[in-house]
Design a protein around this motif. Structure first.
Motif, PDB file in Angstrom:
ATOM      1  N   LEU A  15       2.118  -8.725  -3.773  1.00 20.89           N
ATOM      2  CA  LEU A  15       2.974  -7.870  -2.970  1.00 20.89           C
ATOM      3  C   LEU A  15       2.462  -6.440  -3.034  1.00 20.89           C
ATOM      4  O   LEU A  15       1.993  -5.987  -4.085  1.00 20.89           O
ATOM      5  CB  LEU A  15       4.423  -7.907  -3.461  1.00 20.89           C
ATOM      6  CG  LEU A  15       5.185  -9.209  -3.262  1.00 20.89           C
ATOM      7  CD1 LEU A  15       6.583  -9.094  -3.875  1.00 20.89           C
ATOM      8  CD2 LEU A  15       5.284  -9.573  -1.791  1.00 20.89           C
ATOM      9  N   ARG A  17       3.479  -2.481  -2.599  1.00 13.13           N
ATOM     10  CA  ARG A  17       4.567  -1.498  -2.498  1.00 13.13           C
ATOM     11  C   ARG A  17       3.983  -0.364  -1.680  1.00 13.13           C
ATOM     12  O   ARG A  17       3.136   0.390  -2.155  1.00 13.13           O
ATOM     13  CB  ARG A  17       5.006  -1.039  -3.877  1.00 13.13           C
ATOM     14  CG  ARG A  17       6.222  -0.152  -3.834  1.00 13.13           C
ATOM     15  CD  ARG A  17       6.791   0.080  -5.234  1.00 13.13           C
ATOM     16  NE  ARG A  17       7.860   1.040  -5.159  1.00 13.13           N
ATOM     17  CZ  ARG A  17       7.710   2.360  -5.339  1.00 13.13           C
ATOM     18  NH1 ARG A  17       6.530   2.846  -5.658  1.00 13.13           N
ATOM     19  NH2 ARG A  17       8.736   3.170  -5.236  1.00 13.13           N
ATOM     20  N   TRP A  26       9.581   3.442   0.415  1.00 12.71           N
ATOM     21  CA  TRP A  26       8.601   2.490  -0.089  1.00 12.71           C
ATOM     22  C   TRP A  26       9.158   1.085   0.114  1.00 12.71           C
ATOM     23  O   TRP A  26      10.309   0.824  -0.243  1.00 12.71           O
ATOM     24  CB  TRP A  26       8.335   2.732  -1.572  1.00 12.71           C
ATOM     25  CG  TRP A  26       7.603   3.992  -1.840  1.00 12.71           C
ATOM     26  CD1 TRP A  26       8.138   5.251  -1.949  1.00 12.71           C
ATOM     27  CD2 TRP A  26       6.203   4.133  -2.013  1.00 12.71           C
ATOM     28  NE1 TRP A  26       7.151   6.165  -2.184  1.00 12.71           N
ATOM     29  CE2 TRP A  26       5.937   5.506  -2.239  1.00 12.71           C
ATOM     30  CE3 TRP A  26       5.135   3.240  -2.010  1.00 12.71           C
ATOM     31  CZ2 TRP A  26       4.660   6.005  -2.449  1.00 12.71           C
ATOM     32  CZ3 TRP A  26       3.862   3.736  -2.224  1.00 12.71           C
ATOM     33  CH2 TRP A  26       3.628   5.095  -2.442  1.00 12.71           C
ATOM     34  N   TRP A  28       8.404  -3.279  -0.240  1.00 17.76           N
ATOM     35  CA  TRP A  28       7.599  -4.377  -0.768  1.00 17.76           C
ATOM     36  C   TRP A  28       7.187  -5.244   0.416  1.00 17.76           C
ATOM     37  O   TRP A  28       8.039  -5.661   1.200  1.00 17.76           O
ATOM     38  CB  TRP A  28       8.407  -5.217  -1.760  1.00 17.76           C
ATOM     39  CG  TRP A  28       8.636  -4.518  -3.060  1.00 17.76           C
ATOM     40  CD1 TRP A  28       9.771  -3.886  -3.471  1.00 17.76           C
ATOM     41  CD2 TRP A  28       7.699  -4.393  -4.130  1.00 17.76           C
ATOM     42  NE1 TRP A  28       9.598  -3.368  -4.725  1.00 17.76           N
ATOM     43  CE2 TRP A  28       8.333  -3.667  -5.160  1.00 17.76           C
ATOM     44  CE3 TRP A  28       6.384  -4.813  -4.318  1.00 17.76           C
ATOM     45  CZ2 TRP A  28       7.696  -3.359  -6.353  1.00 17.76           C
ATOM     46  CZ3 TRP A  28       5.754  -4.499  -5.513  1.00 17.76           C
ATOM     47  CH2 TRP A  28       6.405  -3.790  -6.520  1.00 17.76           C
ATOM     48  N   GLU A  29       5.872  -5.492   0.546  1.00 17.72           N
ATOM     49  CA  GLU A  29       5.357  -6.249   1.680  1.00 17.72           C
ATOM     50  C   GLU A  29       4.229  -7.183   1.256  1.00 17.72           C
ATOM     51  O   GLU A  29       3.528  -6.931   0.278  1.00 17.72           O
ATOM     52  CB  GLU A  29       4.793  -5.304   2.745  1.00 17.72           C
ATOM     53  CG  GLU A  29       5.783  -4.347   3.333  1.00 17.72           C
ATOM     54  CD  GLU A  29       5.150  -3.470   4.400  1.00 17.72           C
ATOM     55  OE1 GLU A  29       4.447  -4.009   5.272  1.00 17.72           O
ATOM     56  OE2 GLU A  29       5.366  -2.248   4.348  1.00 17.72           O
ATOM     57  N   SER A 101       0.696  -5.366  -6.574  1.00 15.50           N
ATOM     58  CA  SER A 101       1.336  -5.994  -7.736  1.00 15.50           C
ATOM     59  C   SER A 101       1.306  -7.509  -7.562  1.00 15.50           C
ATOM     60  O   SER A 101       1.387  -8.010  -6.444  1.00 15.50           O
ATOM     61  CB  SER A 101       2.795  -5.550  -7.858  1.00 15.50           C
ATOM     62  OG  SER A 101       2.890  -4.174  -8.102  1.00 15.50           O
ATOM     63  N   ILE A 103       3.594 -10.468  -8.608  1.00 18.14           N
ATOM     64  CA  ILE A 103       4.970 -10.678  -9.043  1.00 18.14           C
ATOM     65  C   ILE A 103       5.219 -12.187  -9.175  1.00 18.14           C
ATOM     66  O   ILE A 103       4.852 -12.947  -8.277  1.00 18.14           O
ATOM     67  CB  ILE A 103       5.953 -10.092  -7.996  1.00 18.14           C
ATOM     68  CG1 ILE A 103       5.627  -8.625  -7.685  1.00 18.14           C
ATOM     69  CG2 ILE A 103       7.398 -10.283  -8.429  1.00 18.14           C
ATOM     70  CD1 ILE A 103       5.782  -7.677  -8.829  1.00 18.14           C
ATOM     71  N   ALA A 108      10.091 -12.673  -6.943  1.00 17.77           N
ATOM     72  CA  ALA A 108       9.995 -12.209  -5.559  1.00 17.77           C
ATOM     73  C   ALA A 108      11.123 -12.801  -4.714  1.00 17.77           C
ATOM     74  O   ALA A 108      11.736 -12.107  -3.899  1.00 17.77           O
ATOM     75  CB  ALA A 108       8.632 -12.552  -4.972  1.00 17.77           C
ATOM     76  N   TRP A 111      14.260 -10.996  -5.552  1.00 18.74           N
ATOM     77  CA  TRP A 111      14.265  -9.695  -4.877  1.00 18.74           C
ATOM     78  C   TRP A 111      14.609  -9.858  -3.397  1.00 18.74           C
ATOM     79  O   TRP A 111      15.316  -9.034  -2.825  1.00 18.74           O
ATOM     80  CB  TRP A 111      12.912  -9.017  -5.002  1.00 18.74           C
ATOM     81  CG  TRP A 111      12.601  -8.448  -6.349  1.00 18.74           C
ATOM     82  CD1 TRP A 111      13.391  -8.446  -7.463  1.00 18.74           C
ATOM     83  CD2 TRP A 111      11.396  -7.799  -6.721  1.00 18.74           C
ATOM     84  NE1 TRP A 111      12.737  -7.834  -8.504  1.00 18.74           N
ATOM     85  CE2 TRP A 111      11.516  -7.428  -8.080  1.00 18.74           C
ATOM     86  CE3 TRP A 111      10.220  -7.505  -6.054  1.00 18.74           C
ATOM     87  CZ2 TRP A 111      10.510  -6.761  -8.765  1.00 18.74           C
ATOM     88  CZ3 TRP A 111       9.208  -6.842  -6.729  1.00 18.74           C
ATOM     89  CH2 TRP A 111       9.355  -6.474  -8.076  1.00 18.74           C
ATOM     90  N   THR A 116      16.119  -6.261  -2.378  1.00 17.19           N
ATOM     91  CA  THR A 116      15.035  -5.384  -2.853  1.00 17.19           C
ATOM     92  C   THR A 116      13.859  -5.463  -1.899  1.00 17.19           C
ATOM     93  O   THR A 116      13.200  -4.462  -1.634  1.00 17.19           O
ATOM     94  CB  THR A 116      14.606  -5.775  -4.287  1.00 17.19           C
ATOM     95  OG1 THR A 116      15.761  -5.700  -5.128  1.00 17.19           O
ATOM     96  CG2 THR A 116      13.510  -4.877  -4.813  1.00 17.19           C
ATOM     97  N   ILE A 117      13.588  -6.672  -1.405  1.00 15.59           N
ATOM     98  CA  ILE A 117      12.595  -6.863  -0.348  1.00 15.59           C
ATOM     99  C   ILE A 117      13.358  -6.911   0.967  1.00 15.59           C
ATOM    100  O   ILE A 117      14.250  -7.757   1.141  1.00 15.59           O
ATOM    101  CB  ILE A 117      11.779  -8.152  -0.553  1.00 15.59           C
ATOM    102  CG1 ILE A 117      10.960  -8.059  -1.844  1.00 15.59           C
ATOM    103  CG2 ILE A 117      10.872  -8.412   0.656  1.00 15.59           C
ATOM    104  CD1 ILE A 117      10.234  -9.339  -2.211  1.00 15.59           C
ATOM    105  N   THR A 122       7.786 -10.348   5.288  1.00 15.83           N
ATOM    106  CA  THR A 122       7.681 -10.710   3.874  1.00 15.83           C
ATOM    107  C   THR A 122       8.784 -11.695   3.505  1.00 15.83           C
ATOM    108  O   THR A 122       8.523 -12.701   2.837  1.00 15.83           O
ATOM    109  CB  THR A 122       7.733  -9.447   3.002  1.00 15.83           C
ATOM    110  OG1 THR A 122       6.648  -8.591   3.396  1.00 15.83           O
ATOM    111  CG2 THR A 122       7.612  -9.783   1.533  1.00 15.83           C
TER     112      THR A 122
END
Length: 135
Positions: A15, A17, A26, A28-29, A101, A103, A108, A111, A116-117, A122
Motif C-alpha cells: 500500500l 500512503r 494522505w 492509503w492506495e 508500506s 501491511i 488492510a 482498515w 482508514t482506507i 483500493t
C-alpha cells in the motif's frame, strides 16, 4: 488505468500512503497508474508495480474492471492480483509523493472496514482479492 493488489509470501499487501491534493489529505492506495497510448492494462500494471512499489511479480490474475464514476467520467480501472513478489528498482515519477508500506492483508481489510482506507479502487481491489488469496 490499472491498480495492483500485490501480495507477498507473508500475506502482506503493498500500500502507498500518498498525498492527494484534490482530497487535501494522505490516502492509503494500491500501486496504480495511467495507461500510455496503446499500452495494454497488464503491461501498465507491471510497470507501475515496479515504479511505485519497487517490486515485480511472477504471477498475475485479473480482478476485473471497475467504473469509478459512470455518471461523470469514462475512466475504467483494471484491477490485478500480483503474487510471486521479487525485489526491483523503484522509479517513481518526480511529481509523486508517497511512502511504500507492506501491511498484513487482514490489517488492510480491517482498515478498509473502519474507513482508514477510503480510496475506491483500493477498497474494491482488496475485497476482490480477499477470496482469491489462497487460490
Amino acid at each position: 488505468g490499472p491498480a495492483v493488489v500485490a501480495l507477498d509470501d507473508q500475506d502482506r499487501v503493498c500500500l502507498l500512503r500518498q498525498f492527494r491534493h484534490a482530497a487535501g489529505d494522505w490516502l492509503w492506495e494500491l500501486p496504480a497508474g495511467k495507461l500510455e497510448p496503446n499500452e495494454p492494462p497488464l503491461v501498465t500494471a507491471q510497470r507501475e508495480l515496479v515504479e511505485e512499489g519497487g517490486v515485480s511479480a511472477r504471477h498475475w490474475e485479473s480482478l476485473g474492471t471497475i467504473i469509478p464514476s459512470a455518471g461523470v467520467l469514462t475512466e475504467r480501472i483494471h484491477l490485478y492480483l500480483a503474487r510471486g513478489i521479487e525485489a526491483a528498482v523503484a522509479a517513481p515519477e518526480s511529481s509523486e509523493v508517497f511512502e511504500v508500506s507492506w501491511i498484513p492483508f487482514a490489517q488492510a481489510l480491517s482498515w478498509a472496514n473502519a474507513g482508514t482506507i477510503s480510496d475506491g479502487k483500493t477498497l474494491i481491489g482488496l475485497y476482490r482479492a480477499h477470496g482469491r488469496r489462497g487460490a
